[in-house]
Design a protein around this motif. Structure first.
Motif, short mmCIF file in Angstrom:
data_model
loop_
_atom_site.label_atom_id
_atom_site.label_comp_id
_atom_site.label_asym_id
_atom_site.label_seq_id
_atom_site.Cartn_x
_atom_site.Cartn_y
_atom_site.Cartn_z
N GLN A 183 -5.29 -4.42 -9.85
CA GLN A 183 -6.73 -4.20 -9.73
C GLN A 183 -7.03 -3.08 -8.73
O GLN A 183 -8.06 -2.42 -8.82
N ALA A 184 -6.11 -2.83 -7.77
CA ALA A 184 -6.34 -1.82 -6.75
C ALA A 184 -5.53 -0.55 -6.98
O ALA A 184 -5.41 0.29 -6.09
N VAL A 185 -4.97 -0.39 -8.18
CA VAL A 185 -4.34 0.89 -8.56
C VAL A 185 -5.45 1.72 -9.19
O VAL A 185 -5.84 1.50 -10.33
N THR A 186 -5.97 2.68 -8.43
CA THR A 186 -7.18 3.40 -8.79
C THR A 186 -6.87 4.74 -9.44
O THR A 186 -6.06 5.52 -8.91
N VAL A 200 0.88 -1.17 0.00
CA VAL A 200 0.00 0.00 0.00
C VAL A 200 0.91 1.21 0.00
O VAL A 200 1.67 1.43 0.95
N GLY A 201 0.88 2.00 -1.08
CA GLY A 201 1.82 3.10 -1.13
C GLY A 201 1.74 3.94 -2.38
O GLY A 201 0.73 3.97 -3.08
N SER A 202 2.86 4.60 -2.66
CA SER A 202 2.91 5.67 -3.65
C SER A 202 3.36 5.19 -5.02
O SER A 202 4.14 4.24 -5.15
N LEU A 203 2.84 5.90 -6.04
CA LEU A 203 3.31 5.74 -7.41
C LEU A 203 3.61 7.14 -7.94
O LEU A 203 2.74 8.02 -7.93
N ASN A 204 4.84 7.37 -8.38
CA ASN A 204 5.24 8.67 -8.93
C ASN A 204 5.85 8.48 -10.30
O ASN A 204 6.47 7.44 -10.58
N MET A 205 5.73 9.49 -11.13
CA MET A 205 6.56 9.57 -12.32
C MET A 205 7.69 10.53 -12.00
O MET A 205 7.45 11.69 -11.63
N ASP A 206 8.92 10.04 -12.10
CA ASP A 206 10.10 10.89 -11.86
C ASP A 206 10.46 11.59 -13.17
O ASP A 206 10.71 10.93 -14.19
N LEU A 207 10.48 12.92 -13.14
CA LEU A 207 10.85 13.73 -14.30
C LEU A 207 12.25 14.27 -14.03
O LEU A 207 12.42 15.19 -13.22
N VAL A 208 13.23 13.68 -14.68
CA VAL A 208 14.63 13.92 -14.31
C VAL A 208 15.35 14.67 -15.43
O VAL A 208 15.41 14.21 -16.57
N GLY A 243 -2.00 11.44 -2.60
CA GLY A 243 -2.71 12.08 -1.50
C GLY A 243 -4.15 11.63 -1.37
O GLY A 243 -4.83 11.96 -0.39
N GLN A 244 -4.63 10.87 -2.36
CA GLN A 244 -6.02 10.39 -2.36
C GLN A 244 -6.14 8.94 -1.88
O GLN A 244 -7.23 8.37 -1.95
N VAL A 245 -5.03 8.36 -1.43
CA VAL A 245 -5.08 6.98 -0.93
C VAL A 245 -5.66 7.03 0.48
O VAL A 245 -4.95 7.22 1.46
N SER A 246 -6.96 6.87 0.58
CA SER A 246 -7.68 6.98 1.85
C SER A 246 -7.99 5.60 2.43
O SER A 246 -7.85 4.57 1.74
N ALA A 247 -8.42 5.58 3.68
CA ALA A 247 -8.83 4.32 4.30
C ALA A 247 -9.97 3.67 3.52
O ALA A 247 -10.02 2.44 3.37
N SER A 248 -10.88 4.49 3.00
CA SER A 248 -12.01 3.92 2.24
C SER A 248 -11.55 3.29 0.94
O SER A 248 -12.09 2.26 0.51
N VAL A 249 -10.53 3.88 0.29
CA VAL A 249 -9.96 3.27 -0.92
C VAL A 249 -9.36 1.91 -0.57
O VAL A 249 -9.60 0.90 -1.24
N VAL A 250 -8.59 1.85 0.51
CA VAL A 250 -7.97 0.60 0.92
C VAL A 250 -9.03 -0.45 1.27
O VAL A 250 -8.91 -1.62 0.89
N MET A 305 -0.55 -4.29 -5.73
CA MET A 305 -0.31 -2.90 -5.34
C MET A 305 -1.64 -2.23 -5.08
O MET A 305 -2.58 -2.35 -5.86
N ILE A 306 -1.72 -1.51 -3.94
CA ILE A 306 -2.88 -0.66 -3.65
C ILE A 306 -2.40 0.78 -3.63
O ILE A 306 -1.50 1.14 -2.84
N GLY A 307 -2.94 1.62 -4.52
CA GLY A 307 -2.53 3.02 -4.58
C GLY A 307 -3.41 3.78 -5.55
O GLY A 307 -4.36 3.22 -6.13
N CYS A 308 -3.11 5.06 -5.72
CA CYS A 308 -3.91 5.91 -6.59
C CYS A 308 -3.02 6.70 -7.55
O CYS A 308 -1.94 7.18 -7.16
N VAL A 309 -3.49 6.84 -8.77
CA VAL A 309 -2.86 7.70 -9.78
C VAL A 309 -3.91 8.67 -10.28
O VAL A 309 -5.09 8.58 -9.95
N GLY A 310 -3.48 9.62 -11.11
CA GLY A 310 -4.42 10.52 -11.74
C GLY A 310 -5.00 9.91 -13.01
O GLY A 310 -4.55 8.87 -13.48
N ASP A 311 -6.00 10.58 -13.57
CA ASP A 311 -6.57 10.11 -14.84
C ASP A 311 -5.83 10.79 -15.99
O ASP A 311 -6.39 11.56 -16.76
N ASP A 312 -4.53 10.51 -16.06
CA ASP A 312 -3.68 11.15 -17.06
C ASP A 312 -2.70 10.14 -17.65
O ASP A 312 -2.71 8.96 -17.26
#
Length: 305
Positions: free
Chosen positions: A83-86, A8-16, A116-123, A58-65
Motif C-alpha cells: 500500500q505504501a509503494v508509491t 523503508v528503502g529502495s526498489l530497483n530493476m536490475d538489467l543484467v 530519490g523521491q522517497v521523502s519524509a512526507s511520503v513516509v 514496504m515503503i518506497g517509490c517507483v516510477g509510473d512505468d
C-alpha cells in the motif's frame, strides 16, 4: 494482518547483461545474454523477511512505468503489503545497469529514479504502518534525510530499529547512532563508517567497539565466509558461517538482514536470530541472482550442515 516488519528503502530493476569482457570507452560489444531481475536493497530485504516467516510491509517509490508495475507485482506475489509503494508521475523506476564478464567482474551504473523521491512526507503518509510494526529497517539507497527521519521516528515509537548502512561512503551523521538498535554493516561498510580496516574478526571487533562508542545500541558486522561479529556494551561474540559452496553472493547481505529481522519479530533470541539469518544467507549464495536466490523459512528450518 498488520506488518511486523516494515522496510523503508529502495526498489530497483536490475538489467543484467553478460559479455566476454567489459567494454572499453567508445566500444560496442556483442553480449551473450540479458535478463531483468527485481532488486534494490529495500525490496530484497522485504522479500527475504517475507519468505523467512514475517508479515512485511514496504515503503518506497517507483516510477509510473512498466518496471514499477513489475517490481510491485513481484513484492505482492511474496505477500508483501505494498500500500505504501508509491508510483511517482513522470519519474522512472530505479534501475541498475549491470555488465558481467566471463571472469565474473562487473561494471554497474545505478539510476535512482523513484528511489530519490522517497521523502519524509511520503513516509509520514504511512505513519500508521510504522506505528503497527515491531521492527523497522532502513538502508542508504534512498535520500539520507529520509533515512534519518525514519530512524528518529522509529525511536520515538519505541520500535526495534535496524540500519543496514549500504552503500556507506563515510561516517553516519552523529545523531543517528542513538536511534539505532542494530547497525548491520559488512566489512567495507564498517571500514567506511569507522576508518578501521576490517578484514578479520579482530578488526571487526575493533570497528564495532568504535561504533558502540558513538552511541549505537548493538552492532553486527557481517564477514562473508568468516561469519559475523556481534557486539554490545556487554561484550562481543563471533558466529562462524555455515560452510557452503558459493555460486553468487548477490543479495546475501540483504538475506541476512531480512532473516535476522524476521526472527527477531517472531521473538527469537539474538543468537538464534543471527544463526537463522546466517543459514538463510548461506543458502542464498548457493544460487544465482538477487531475489531468486533468497530461501524460504522451511528451507532454513530444514538446513543440515
Amino acid at each position: 494482518m498488520q506488518a511486523k516488519v516494515v522496510i523503508v528503502g529502495s526498489l530497483n530493476m536490475d538489467l543484467v547483461t553478460r559479455a566476454p569482457r567489459l567494454p572499453r570507452a567508445g566500444e560496442t560489444l556483442a553480449g551473450q545474454s540479458f535478463v531483468t531481475v527485481p532488486g534494490g536493497k529495500g525490496a530484497n530485504q522485504a522479500v527475504a523477511a517475507a519468505r523467512l516467516g514475517a508479515s512485511v510491509a514496504m515503503i518506497g517509490c517507483v516510477g509510473d512505468d512498466a518496471y514499477g508495475e513489475q517490481l510491485r507485482a513481484a513484492l505482492l506475489a511474496e505477500g508483501v503489503d505494498c500500500q505504501a509503494v508509491t508510483a511517482i508521475a513522470g519519474e522512472s523506476t530505479g534501475v541498475a545497469l549491470i555488465v558481467v564478464d566471463d571472469s565474473s567482474q562487473n561494471a554497474i551504473v545505478i539510476v535512482a529514479g523513484g528511489n530519490g523521491q522517497v521523502s519524509a512526507s511520503v513516509v509520514d503518509r504511512f505513519d500508521a504502518l510504522l506505528s503497527q510494526a515491531d521492527v523497522i529497517i532502513c538502508q542508504l539507497e534512498v535520500p539520507m534525510a529520509t533515512v534519518g527521519h525514519v530512524l528518529k521516528r522509529g525511536r520515538e515509537l519505541g520500535k526495534t530499529v535496524i540500519l543496514n548502512p549500504a552503500p556507506a561512503s563515510g561516517p553516519l551523521p552523529a545523531e543517528w547512532y542513538a536511534w539505532i538498535d542494530y547497525l548491520i554493516p559488512n566489512e567495507s561498510e564498517a571500514t567506511a563508517l569507522t576508518g578501521v580496516p576490517v578484514d578479520s574478526v579482530a578488526t571487526a571487533d575493533a570497528a564495532a567497539t568504535a561504533l558502540l562508542a558513538s552511541g549505537v545500541g548493538k552492532v553486527i558486522v557481517t564477514l562473508g565466509e568468516q561469519g559475523a561479529l556481534f557486539a554490545s556494551q556487554s561484550g562481543s561474540a563471533h558466529f562462524p558461517a555455515p560452510k557452503v559452496k558459493a555460486v553468487d553472493t548477490t543479495a546475501a547481505g540483504d538475506t541476512f538482514v531480512g532473516g535476522f529481522a524476521a526472527a527477531l519479530a517472531e521473538g527469537k533470541s539474538e543468537p538464534d536470530a543471527i544463526r537463522f539469518g546466517q543459514i538463510a544467507a548461506a543458502l542464498s549464495v548457493t544460487r544465482s541472482g538477487a531475489q531468486p536466490s533468497i530461501p524460504t523459512f522451511n528451507e532454513v528450518q530444514g538446513y543440515q550442515p
